[in-house]
Design a protein around this motif. Sequence first.
Motif, PDB file in Angstrom:
ATOM      1  N   ARG A  33      -4.817  -5.693  27.744  1.00  0.00           N
ATOM      2  CA  ARG A  33      -4.723  -5.656  26.282  1.00  0.00           C
ATOM      3  C   ARG A  33      -3.412  -5.059  25.801  1.00  0.00           C
ATOM      4  O   ARG A  33      -2.736  -5.621  24.921  1.00  0.00           O
ATOM      5  CB  ARG A  33      -5.906  -4.864  25.733  1.00  0.00           C
ATOM      6  N   ASP A  34      -3.009  -3.912  26.352  1.00  0.00           N
ATOM      7  CA  ASP A  34      -1.786  -3.269  25.877  1.00  0.00           C
ATOM      8  C   ASP A  34      -0.548  -4.139  26.089  1.00  0.00           C
ATOM      9  O   ASP A  34       0.257  -4.312  25.168  1.00  0.00           O
ATOM     10  CB  ASP A  34      -1.604  -1.904  26.546  1.00  0.00           C
ATOM     11  N   PRO A  35      -0.341  -4.721  27.298  1.00  0.00           N
ATOM     12  CA  PRO A  35       0.834  -5.586  27.465  1.00  0.00           C
ATOM     13  C   PRO A  35       0.818  -6.801  26.545  1.00  0.00           C
ATOM     14  O   PRO A  35       1.870  -7.188  26.015  1.00  0.00           O
ATOM     15  CB  PRO A  35       0.754  -5.997  28.944  1.00  0.00           C
ATOM     16  N   VAL A  36      -0.359  -7.411  26.344  1.00  0.00           N
ATOM     17  CA  VAL A  36      -0.419  -8.597  25.486  1.00  0.00           C
ATOM     18  C   VAL A  36      -0.124  -8.224  24.040  1.00  0.00           C
ATOM     19  O   VAL A  36       0.682  -8.882  23.359  1.00  0.00           O
ATOM     20  CB  VAL A  36      -1.791  -9.287  25.604  1.00  0.00           C
ATOM     21  N   VAL A  37      -0.741  -7.163  23.537  1.00  0.00           N
ATOM     22  CA  VAL A  37      -0.520  -6.764  22.150  1.00  0.00           C
ATOM     23  C   VAL A  37       0.942  -6.375  21.930  1.00  0.00           C
ATOM     24  O   VAL A  37       1.541  -6.703  20.901  1.00  0.00           O
ATOM     25  CB  VAL A  37      -1.465  -5.605  21.769  1.00  0.00           C
ATOM     26  N   GLN A  38       1.538  -5.682  22.903  1.00  0.00           N
ATOM     27  CA  GLN A  38       2.944  -5.327  22.762  1.00  0.00           C
ATOM     28  C   GLN A  38       3.816  -6.573  22.720  1.00  0.00           C
ATOM     29  O   GLN A  38       4.762  -6.662  21.938  1.00  0.00           O
ATOM     30  CB  GLN A  38       3.384  -4.429  23.917  1.00  0.00           C
ATOM     31  N   TYR A  39       3.477  -7.576  23.530  1.00  0.00           N
ATOM     32  CA  TYR A  39       4.306  -8.783  23.574  1.00  0.00           C
ATOM     33  C   TYR A  39       4.182  -9.596  22.294  1.00  0.00           C
ATOM     34  O   TYR A  39       5.179 -10.104  21.777  1.00  0.00           O
ATOM     35  CB  TYR A  39       3.908  -9.642  24.780  1.00  0.00           C
ATOM     36  N   VAL A  40       2.963  -9.731  21.755  1.00  0.00           N
ATOM     37  CA  VAL A  40       2.813 -10.545  20.554  1.00  0.00           C
ATOM     38  C   VAL A  40       3.452  -9.877  19.346  1.00  0.00           C
ATOM     39  O   VAL A  40       3.711 -10.537  18.336  1.00  0.00           O
ATOM     40  CB  VAL A  40       1.332 -10.864  20.254  1.00  0.00           C
ATOM     41  N   ALA A  41       3.737  -8.584  19.434  1.00  0.00           N
ATOM     42  CA  ALA A  41       4.384  -7.882  18.328  1.00  0.00           C
ATOM     43  C   ALA A  41       5.899  -7.909  18.428  1.00  0.00           C
ATOM     44  O   ALA A  41       6.584  -7.271  17.630  1.00  0.00           O
ATOM     45  CB  ALA A  41       3.903  -6.432  18.272  1.00  0.00           C
ATOM     46  N   ARG A  42       6.450  -8.650  19.394  1.00  0.00           N
ATOM     47  CA  ARG A  42       7.908  -8.771  19.497  1.00  0.00           C
ATOM     48  C   ARG A  42       8.447  -9.680  18.392  1.00  0.00           C
ATOM     49  O   ARG A  42       7.834 -10.711  18.091  1.00  0.00           O
ATOM     50  CB  ARG A  42       8.319  -9.386  20.838  1.00  0.00           C
ATOM     51  N   PRO A  43       9.591  -9.342  17.812  1.00  0.00           N
ATOM     52  CA  PRO A  43      10.236 -10.306  16.914  1.00  0.00           C
ATOM     53  C   PRO A  43      10.619 -11.545  17.709  1.00  0.00           C
ATOM     54  O   PRO A  43      11.232 -11.443  18.768  1.00  0.00           O
ATOM     55  CB  PRO A  43      11.478  -9.551  16.421  1.00  0.00           C
ATOM     56  N   ALA A  44      10.233 -12.729  17.252  1.00  0.00           N
ATOM     57  CA  ALA A  44      10.494 -13.966  17.984  1.00  0.00           C
ATOM     58  C   ALA A  44      11.527 -14.801  17.244  1.00  0.00           C
ATOM     59  O   ALA A  44      11.326 -15.138  16.075  1.00  0.00           O
ATOM     60  CB  ALA A  44       9.195 -14.752  18.140  1.00  0.00           C
ATOM     61  N   PRO A  45      12.658 -15.126  17.888  1.00  0.00           N
ATOM     62  CA  PRO A  45      13.716 -15.884  17.216  1.00  0.00           C
ATOM     63  C   PRO A  45      13.423 -17.371  17.160  1.00  0.00           C
ATOM     64  O   PRO A  45      14.135 -18.197  17.728  1.00  0.00           O
ATOM     65  CB  PRO A  45      14.944 -15.578  18.082  1.00  0.00           C
ATOM     66  N   ASN A  46      12.323 -17.738  16.517  1.00  0.00           N
ATOM     67  CA  ASN A  46      12.007 -19.149  16.326  1.00  0.00           C
ATOM     68  C   ASN A  46      11.388 -19.322  14.947  1.00  0.00           C
ATOM     69  O   ASN A  46      11.164 -18.353  14.231  1.00  0.00           O
ATOM     70  CB  ASN A  46      11.072 -19.652  17.436  1.00  0.00           C
ATOM     71  N   ASP A  47      11.118 -20.566  14.588  1.00  0.00           N
ATOM     72  CA  ASP A  47      10.640 -20.850  13.236  1.00  0.00           C
ATOM     73  C   ASP A  47       9.253 -20.311  12.956  1.00  0.00           C
ATOM     74  O   ASP A  47       8.855 -20.184  11.799  1.00  0.00           O
ATOM     75  CB  ASP A  47      10.638 -22.367  12.989  1.00  0.00           C
ATOM     76  N   LEU A  48       8.487 -20.017  14.003  1.00  0.00           N
ATOM     77  CA  LEU A  48       7.142 -19.518  13.796  1.00  0.00           C
ATOM     78  C   LEU A  48       7.120 -18.010  13.578  1.00  0.00           C
ATOM     79  O   LEU A  48       6.136 -17.466  13.100  1.00  0.00           O
ATOM     80  CB  LEU A  48       6.251 -19.877  14.984  1.00  0.00           C
ATOM     81  N   GLY A  49       8.185 -17.317  13.977  1.00  0.00           N
ATOM     82  CA  GLY A  49       8.244 -15.878  13.778  1.00  0.00           C
ATOM     83  C   GLY A  49       7.384 -15.087  14.737  1.00  0.00           C
ATOM     84  O   GLY A  49       7.218 -13.877  14.567  1.00  0.00           O
ATOM     85  N   GLN A  50       6.804 -15.725  15.736  1.00  0.00           N
ATOM     86  CA  GLN A  50       5.976 -15.038  16.720  1.00  0.00           C
ATOM     87  C   GLN A  50       6.038 -15.840  18.015  1.00  0.00           C
ATOM     88  O   GLN A  50       6.502 -16.987  18.024  1.00  0.00           O
ATOM     89  CB  GLN A  50       4.541 -14.908  16.233  1.00  0.00           C
ATOM     90  N   PRO A  51       5.616 -15.250  19.138  1.00  0.00           N
ATOM     91  CA  PRO A  51       5.671 -15.999  20.398  1.00  0.00           C
ATOM     92  C   PRO A  51       4.938 -17.338  20.306  1.00  0.00           C
ATOM     93  O   PRO A  51       3.905 -17.456  19.646  1.00  0.00           O
ATOM     94  CB  PRO A  51       4.985 -15.056  21.401  1.00  0.00           C
TER      95      PRO A  51
END
Length: 351
Positions: A239-257
């Motif tokens: 859970r912790d690694p996944v939640v941390q990853y989905v909260a990364r700023p994503a440089p694409n049009d969706l704004g998330q992974p």
Amino acid sequence: MDVEDYRAARRTRLAELARSLGVPASEAEQVVDRVIEAQRRRIARADDPDDVVVPALREEVLGGRPRRTSAVIVGFAAVVLAAFAVGVVTTGDERPQVERPQVDRDDGTDGRTPTVPSLLGLTADEAAAALGSAHIALRVVSVPQCNPAEQVLGSVPPMGTALTGDDVVTVIATSSPTWTCPDDAGTRDTAWAFLRYVVTGSARPDFAAGVRLFVDGERVGVVDGTEPGALPQWRSAVRDPVVQYVARPAPNDLGQPIVAVTRAAGDRTTCGRPSARPSGVTAAVTRLVLTAGGDAPGAGCGLTIDLFEDARGAVAAVALATPALGRSLGPPPWVRPSGRGWSRTARRGPS
């Protein structure tokens, strides 16, 4: 590698990936050919051309670093633009998409500037509730995809954006397409249910009584499949690694992974690391790949989640392959951190 040899060897598999990302079957091979042509020079120099082509294909379909929107997803650009011009938008089949009520943000914000949170792993209704509780006005726009309906793909403006004045966040979510999807609805339901289970706890796939956990190829323990994801070992290993990853700023049009779901035989390696190979499971693996992208080394390798099923179809093992997580905005506001913080280091359990 010779580009035409690579095309002949991988075109069919890449077309399957394109379809899994929502490309109509009749267009998948053309999209793959276009990506291969665009990446011809990089393919010729690459040790493993898949490391070049797969991220480029995801960017072509779902939007990449140039912050443009692909025309492949039906109506995506038109829908997003229309969302800012009208209060009611239509999807490709002309059914009206009902706008969620906008929230008066003047009540209860104490003068603080709200920021668009991570919405990955939420349904449209859950995203509306989360934004509403933060006093952020919103509307929801549907994009046809071969994924469970109402899953949030991103937002405009994207995650991390500070909002001012009368800004309205457009939440982009999946809807059922008019074209024929691959016969893998069960796989996609399981994958997205697992993502929601980890991020919000609002869904739950069918788990075996004991679920083995692996991180970067190493077994880190076994959890009770009947218990919630708040168990310490679920949190530390998954859970912790996944939640941390989905909260990364994503440089694409969706704004998330970007999320890709496939089902195939398991690979021996994942982004250069040994893959988990649990015993007593079926040969086919349900794989979620979350790709945030960026310019850092290894950015093309997203966070990979493999779900292994037993003979009755229950998830009996979960394996993570964790990239360098990089900068994060922290957990979404509706996820409470564990007492040990949001660390990507798994707590090693019994083997």
